[in-house]
Design an enzyme around this catalytic site. Structure first.
Site, PDB file in Angstrom:
ATOM      1  N   ASP A  20       0.832  -1.208   0.000  1.00  0.00           N
ATOM      2  CA  ASP A  20       0.000   0.000   0.000  1.00  0.00           C
ATOM      3  C   ASP A  20       0.869   1.261   0.000  1.00  0.00           C
ATOM      4  OD1 ASP A  20      -2.284   1.497   0.029  1.00  0.00           O
ATOM      5  OD2 ASP A  20      -2.737   1.189   2.143  1.00  0.00           O
ATOM      6  N   ASN A  22       1.277   3.405  -2.977  1.00  0.00           N
ATOM      7  CA  ASN A  22       1.804   3.840  -4.273  1.00  0.00           C
ATOM      8  C   ASN A  22       1.283   5.228  -4.654  1.00  0.00           C
ATOM      9  OD1 ASN A  22       2.947   1.329  -4.464  1.00  0.00           O
ATOM     10  ND2 ASN A  22       1.503   0.524  -5.952  1.00  0.00           N
ATOM     11  N   ARG A  24       0.126   7.667  -2.731  1.00  0.00           N
ATOM     12  CA  ARG A  24       0.684   8.752  -1.901  1.00  0.00           C
ATOM     13  C   ARG A  24       2.147   9.022  -2.238  1.00  0.00           C
ATOM     14  NH1 ARG A  24      -0.863   6.101   3.406  1.00  0.00           N
ATOM     15  NH2 ARG A  24      -1.480   4.451   1.969  1.00  0.00           N
ATOM     16  N   ARG A  33      -0.761   9.179 -10.030  1.00  0.00           N
ATOM     17  CA  ARG A  33      -0.800   7.977  -9.171  1.00  0.00           C
ATOM     18  C   ARG A  33      -0.205   6.763  -9.876  1.00  0.00           C
ATOM     19  NH1 ARG A  33      -4.054   7.343  -5.012  1.00  0.00           N
ATOM     20  NH2 ARG A  33      -4.463   5.193  -5.618  1.00  0.00           N
ATOM     21  N   ASN A  68     -10.948  -2.843  -5.631  1.00  0.00           N
ATOM     22  CA  ASN A  68     -10.163  -1.907  -6.457  1.00  0.00           C
ATOM     23  C   ASN A  68     -10.787  -1.644  -7.827  1.00  0.00           C
ATOM     24  OD1 ASN A  68      -6.893  -2.914  -5.188  1.00  0.00           O
ATOM     25  ND2 ASN A  68      -8.184  -1.179  -4.588  1.00  0.00           N
ATOM     26  N   ARG A  71     -12.009   1.912  -8.607  1.00  0.00           N
ATOM     27  CA  ARG A  71     -11.109   3.053  -8.890  1.00  0.00           C
ATOM     28  C   ARG A  71     -11.389   3.621 -10.282  1.00  0.00           C
ATOM     29  NH1 ARG A  71      -5.320   2.401  -5.919  1.00  0.00           N
ATOM     30  NH2 ARG A  71      -6.218   1.868  -3.928  1.00  0.00           N
ATOM     31  N   ARG A 188       1.913  -5.002   6.101  1.00  0.00           N
ATOM     32  CA  ARG A 188       1.164  -3.978   5.358  1.00  0.00           C
ATOM     33  C   ARG A 188       1.966  -2.695   5.405  1.00  0.00           C
ATOM     34  NH1 ARG A 188      -5.089  -2.445   4.725  1.00  0.00           N
ATOM     35  NH2 ARG A 188      -4.725  -0.748   3.275  1.00  0.00           N
ATOM     36  N   SER A 196      -8.193  -5.247   5.310  1.00  0.00           N
ATOM     37  CA  SER A 196      -8.809  -4.901   4.025  1.00  0.00           C
ATOM     38  C   SER A 196      -9.208  -6.114   3.175  1.00  0.00           C
ATOM     39  CB  SER A 196      -7.871  -3.984   3.221  1.00  0.00           C
ATOM     40  OG  SER A 196      -7.683  -2.777   3.903  1.00  0.00           O
ATOM     41  N   GLU A 207       1.586 -13.381  12.466  1.00  0.00           N
ATOM     42  CA  GLU A 207       2.171 -12.201  13.103  1.00  0.00           C
ATOM     43  C   GLU A 207       1.962 -11.010  12.168  1.00  0.00           C
ATOM     44  OE1 GLU A 207       3.334 -12.225  16.104  1.00  0.00           O
ATOM     45  OE2 GLU A 207       3.335 -14.412  16.357  1.00  0.00           O
TER      46      GLU A 207
HETATM   47  C1  FPP Z   1      -1.941   0.190  -3.309  1.00  0.00           C
HETATM   48  O1  FPP Z   1      -1.512   1.512  -3.343  1.00  0.00           O
HETATM   49  C2  FPP Z   1      -1.407  -0.539  -4.449  1.00  0.00           C
HETATM   50  C3  FPP Z   1      -2.159  -1.120  -5.428  1.00  0.00           C
HETATM   51  C4  FPP Z   1      -3.629  -1.111  -5.456  1.00  0.00           C
HETATM   52  C5  FPP Z   1      -1.510  -1.792  -6.563  1.00  0.00           C
HETATM   53  C6  FPP Z   1      -0.353  -2.665  -6.227  1.00  0.00           C
HETATM   54  C7  FPP Z   1       0.346  -2.980  -7.460  1.00  0.00           C
HETATM   55  C8  FPP Z   1       1.667  -2.972  -7.621  1.00  0.00           C
HETATM   56  C9  FPP Z   1       2.623  -2.710  -6.542  1.00  0.00           C
HETATM   57  C10 FPP Z   1       2.156  -3.236  -8.988  1.00  0.00           C
HETATM   58  C11 FPP Z   1       3.041  -4.410  -9.069  1.00  0.00           C
HETATM   59  C12 FPP Z   1       2.423  -5.690  -8.817  1.00  0.00           C
HETATM   60  C13 FPP Z   1       2.697  -6.806  -9.535  1.00  0.00           C
HETATM   61  C14 FPP Z   1       2.168  -8.103  -9.037  1.00  0.00           C
HETATM   62  C15 FPP Z   1       3.475  -6.789 -10.779  1.00  0.00           C
HETATM   63  P1  FPP Z   1      -2.585   2.670  -3.396  1.00  0.00           P
HETATM   64  O2  FPP Z   1      -2.814   3.029  -4.821  1.00  0.00           O
HETATM   65  O3  FPP Z   1      -3.812   2.255  -2.663  1.00  0.00           O
HETATM   66  O4  FPP Z   1      -1.835   3.818  -2.661  1.00  0.00           O
HETATM   67  P2  FPP Z   1      -2.475   4.980  -1.767  1.00  0.00           P
HETATM   68  O5  FPP Z   1      -3.080   4.312  -0.575  1.00  0.00           O
HETATM   69  O6  FPP Z   1      -1.293   5.814  -1.417  1.00  0.00           O
HETATM   70  O7  FPP Z   1      -3.468   5.693  -2.630  1.00  0.00           O
END
Ligand code: FPP
Length: 249
Positions: A20, A22, A24, A33, A68, A71, A188, A196, A207
């Site tokens: 989690d 990405n 931010r 984003r 998701n 989104r 996390r 979630s 753990e």
């Molecule tokens: C959550 O951050 C992240 C995701 C919903 C996507 C995760 C995907 C990757 C890391 C891409 C790579 C994965 C693979 C398997 C190749 P968020 O967008 O909810 O961040 P935020 O809470 O800051 O808005």
């Protein structure tokens, strides 16, 4: 799934991660984003390498939840595109590292292209004997439990299963993680302290490690800290600390 009696291993057998933060990470840099997700792929690669090199048996990554899909369409499309590209690009390394790839989640909503990449990755790595890399896409813990329950209900309705004989192990065997050890360590990133709708059943004794670091910044030193936290835990599975110490001696 099997749970180890106490914590005899400093290395978790199964690590489960909610990646989690990405969005931010990108916002803090005035970037879209989607750029955060692109950087997230680098952190994902590093986590796979780290866990494989430490002898972790299974690594489960929450890449996209059932929720998701809500989104903005552009972000969903970018993420789906990233999964396709990452699979194409990473498959040779996964093969050479002897990693077995498994996708869990509802595949119905994926594009034909993503589905064929997933099938290919699973097929080409099926004979490998190293770490299981489980990628949860369009996954929800409640969905997983509902599917397993439905299978048991169908057997009961057909008369081949006595409802009173249903055990936790039977439900476990119907989950998408069947055959893997229970997660020992849950991580996390990104500051939230929630599950979630991730592996709800499977995390019963896991753990829990929460980090404020955003996923694109979660590097080997952060993973080291999470593994250190795990190594210091005493896992009792309902027993007393004295019982655990006696068994260790
Ligand atoms: C959550 O951050 C992240 C995701 C919903 C996507 C995760 C995907 C990757 C890391 C891409 C790579 C994965 C693979 C398997 C190749 P968020 O967008 O909810 O961040 P935020 O809470 O800051 O808005």
């Amino acid at each position: 799934m099997s749970s180890d009696v106490s914590h005899k291993h400093a290395i978790p057998r199964h690590v489960a991660i909610i990646m989690d933060g990405n969005g931010r990470w990108a916002r803090a840099r005035h970037l879209p984003r989607t750029e955060g997700h692109r950087q997230g792929v680098h952190a994902t690669r590093a986590a796979v390498r780290f866990c494989a090199s430490r002898g972790v048996e299974a690594l489960t990554l929450f890449a996209f939840s059932s929720e998701n899909w809500r989104r903005p369409a552009g972000e969903v499309n970018t993420l789906m595109g990233l999964f396709v590209t990452a699979l194409e690009k990473e498959l040779p390394e996964l093969e050479s590292r002897n990693i077995r790839v498994r996708f869990i989640g509802e595949r119905e909503n994926f594009s034909g292209k993503l589905r064929s990449r997933i099938d290919e990755a699973e097929r080409r790595t099926a004979g490998n004997t190293g770490m299981h890399l489980v990628i949860a896409v369009s996954y929800g813990g409640r969905w997983d439990i509902v599917c397993a329950t439905r299978r048991l209900a169908e057997q009961a309705a057909a008369g081949s299963l006595e409802p009173g004989s249903i055990t936790a192990e039977m439900l476990d065997a119907g989950l998408s993680t069947a055959g893997l050890p229970e997660p020992d360590l849950f991580i996390r990133t990104g500051g939230e302290r929630r599950l979630s709708n991730f592996l709800l059943w499977q995390l019963a004794y896991t753990e829990l490690f929460f980090s404020d670091v955003l996923w694109p910044d979660f590097d080997a030193s952060e993973l080291e800290a999470a593994f250190g936290f795990f190594a210091r835990r005493e896992r009792r599975f309902g027993r007393t600390g004295e019982q655990v110490s006696r068994e260790r001696a």
